[in-house]
Design an enzyme around this catalytic site. Structure first.
Site, mmCIF file in Angstrom:
data_model
loop_
_atom_site.group_PDB
_atom_site.id
_atom_site.type_symbol
_atom_site.label_atom_id
_atom_site.label_comp_id
_atom_site.label_asym_id
_atom_site.label_seq_id
_atom_site.Cartn_x
_atom_site.Cartn_y
_atom_site.Cartn_z
ATOM 1 N N PRO A 69 -13.528 56.231 12.177
ATOM 2 C CA PRO A 69 -13.214 55.449 10.975
ATOM 3 C C PRO A 69 -14.335 54.507 10.577
ATOM 4 O O PRO A 69 -14.882 53.771 11.411
ATOM 5 C CB PRO A 69 -11.956 54.675 11.385
ATOM 6 C CG PRO A 69 -11.318 55.532 12.426
ATOM 7 C CD PRO A 69 -12.466 56.148 13.183
ATOM 8 N N CYS A 70 -14.681 54.532 9.286
ATOM 9 C CA CYS A 70 -15.822 53.755 8.807
ATOM 10 C C CYS A 70 -15.397 52.514 8.032
ATOM 11 O O CYS A 70 -16.248 51.779 7.542
ATOM 12 C CB CYS A 70 -16.705 54.624 7.906
ATOM 13 S SG CYS A 70 -15.910 55.121 6.351
ATOM 14 N N GLN A 71 -14.089 52.251 7.911
ATOM 15 C CA GLN A 71 -13.659 51.154 7.041
ATOM 16 C C GLN A 71 -14.248 49.817 7.446
ATOM 17 O O GLN A 71 -14.480 48.948 6.611
ATOM 18 C CB GLN A 71 -12.126 51.054 7.030
ATOM 19 C CG GLN A 71 -11.454 52.186 6.278
ATOM 20 C CD GLN A 71 -11.115 53.339 7.195
ATOM 21 O OE1 GLN A 71 -11.748 53.546 8.226
ATOM 22 N NE2 GLN A 71 -10.098 54.103 6.831
ATOM 23 N N LEU A 73 -17.177 49.446 8.798
ATOM 24 C CA LEU A 73 -18.623 49.541 8.840
ATOM 25 C C LEU A 73 -19.252 49.699 7.469
ATOM 26 O O LEU A 73 -20.436 49.429 7.305
ATOM 27 C CB LEU A 73 -19.056 50.733 9.705
ATOM 28 C CG LEU A 73 -18.606 50.714 11.164
ATOM 29 C CD1 LEU A 73 -19.073 51.978 11.870
ATOM 30 C CD2 LEU A 73 -19.152 49.485 11.883
#
Length: 387
Positions: A69-71, A73
């Site tokens: 998950p990139c939320q 970053l």
């Protein structure tokens, strides 16, 4: 190789790797909508719903992959860093590797992780892999190498085998193309949600497909077509711009709202990127050590680097591993787009007048013409309804 996909989404990594001959043997994905897509597109492949409850990896897994998950970053997200509630789940990857080591690991995430908190997210990853005896290489790759979408993502490859990961990830490199375009002859993509500090302007391409707003409203980029019309792409073309077949995410509508498909597509890995990497895993090249340069991670990590088991070095290499010929964006689109609404166009134009951005000559004039058309359509609607 047999592949286990963590944080699998709609299978972008696995679709691409499959084109190169690798086989998905396990998925782990928490989203019911994404799981519906995986079940329909990868029948028979088991899918675990929660990585925190995944006790171990199958014994035949040779390649562990995950677009974690990139939320926490991304620039558009919370930027909480690697310890954020979502992105921090990558720590579970190392717990699984400790329980059952896997010879190859491939992780994908947004390029902003290289500079967030002075690159602490990436530092955490490399230290964890090195402590477990992995050599690694990473690189920012732009989907524009394969499709008309400008989308930069970090690919991080680690291995305990005798193969140098640099021979897989850091061999192919082409120079950016001189792509001269004009508003009369080519389509141009931009973020209609911006206009003051950024635009996301893309020549004969769209800017990065995003996963929507923080309240779940789809916000696909706008496209100005050569004739002056301004549209947002159909969801089926959005899927194709990520390398999927049209209607790949249609099964998601069985368990949720149709708008969820935009989020699934925006979060996905572009499939031909994974296919290129999967091909190189089957047939590694030979890394040119002359690309090595001294590494300095005090402020941010470089766009490419490697660890050969002894030392870390930055690598001089671009974001385009290849250049695949493709139709112009205007010809690539197969389905009618949705005209950008008068409200959205008006708001964007207002923001452009308050900012200091410079625009391609004629761009704002065409937007005003589009607004006039949309306002005219709006005024006609009551009469048309009455008739």
């Amino acid at each position: 190789m047999n592949v286990a996909g963590l944080f699998a989404g709609i299978g972008g990594l696995e679709v691409g790797l499959g084109e190169a001959g690798h086989r998905a043997s396990l998925f782990c994905e928490i989203s019911p909508a994404a799981r519906a897509v995986l079940a329909a597109r990868f029948p028979g492949v088991p899918c675990e719903p929660d990585i925190l409850r995944l006790s171990s990896l199958p014994g035949d897994v040779e390649l562990l992959v995950g677009g974690f998950p990139c939320q926490d970053l991304s620039q558009a997200g919370l930027t909480a860093g690697i310890d954020g509630s979502r992105s921090g789940l990558v720590g579970r990857v190392f717990q699984l590797l400790d329980a059952r080591p896997v010879p190859w690991v491939l992780l994908e995430n947004v390029s902003f992780m290289l500079q967030l908190d002075r690159g602490r997210a990436l530092a955490t990853l490399v230290e964890a892999f090195e402590a477990r005896g992995y050599r690694w290489a990473y690189r920012v790759v732009n989907s524009l190498a394969f499709l008309p979408q400008r989308r930069e993502r970090v690919l991080f490859l680690a291995t305990t085998t005798d193969v140098d990961p640099a021979d897989v990830l850091l061999v192919d490199d082409v120079a950016p193309r001189d792509r001269r375009t004009s508003l009369d002859t080519h389509a141009h993509g931009f973020y209609w949600t911006e206009g003051i500090r950024g635009l996301g302007w893309a020549q004969d391409a769209i800017p990065t497909m995003k996963n929507g707003s923080t309240v779940g409203i789809p916000s696909p980029p706008a496209i100005m077509l050569p004739g002056g019309a301004v549209v947002t792409p159909d969801i089926r073309d959005a899927e194709r711009l990520q390398g999927f077949a049209a209607d790949w995410t249609a099964p998601a509508e069985r368990v949720g709202r149709a708008s969820t498909r935009w989020s699934l597509v925006g979060n996905a890995v572009t499939t031909p990127v994974a296919a290129w990497l999967g091909g190189r895993l089957c047939m590694p090249g030979r890394y040119d050590g002359g690309r090595d340069v001294a590494i300095d991670t005090l402020k941010r990590w470089p766009t490419a680097a490697r660890f050969d088991g002894t030392r870390r070095t930055a690598v001089r290499i671009g974001a385009l591993p290849v250049w695949r010929e493709r139709p112009a964006l205007a010809e690539f689109l197969m389905f009618p787009g949705k005209p950008l609404s008068a409200r959205a166009t008006r708001g964007f134009l207002d923001r452009t007048t308050r900012g200091t951005l410079r625009f391609t000559p004629g761009f704002q004039d065409r937007l005003r013409a589009h607004l006039a058309v949309m306002e005219g359509v709006g005024r006609m609607l009551p009469l048309m309804a009455a008739e």
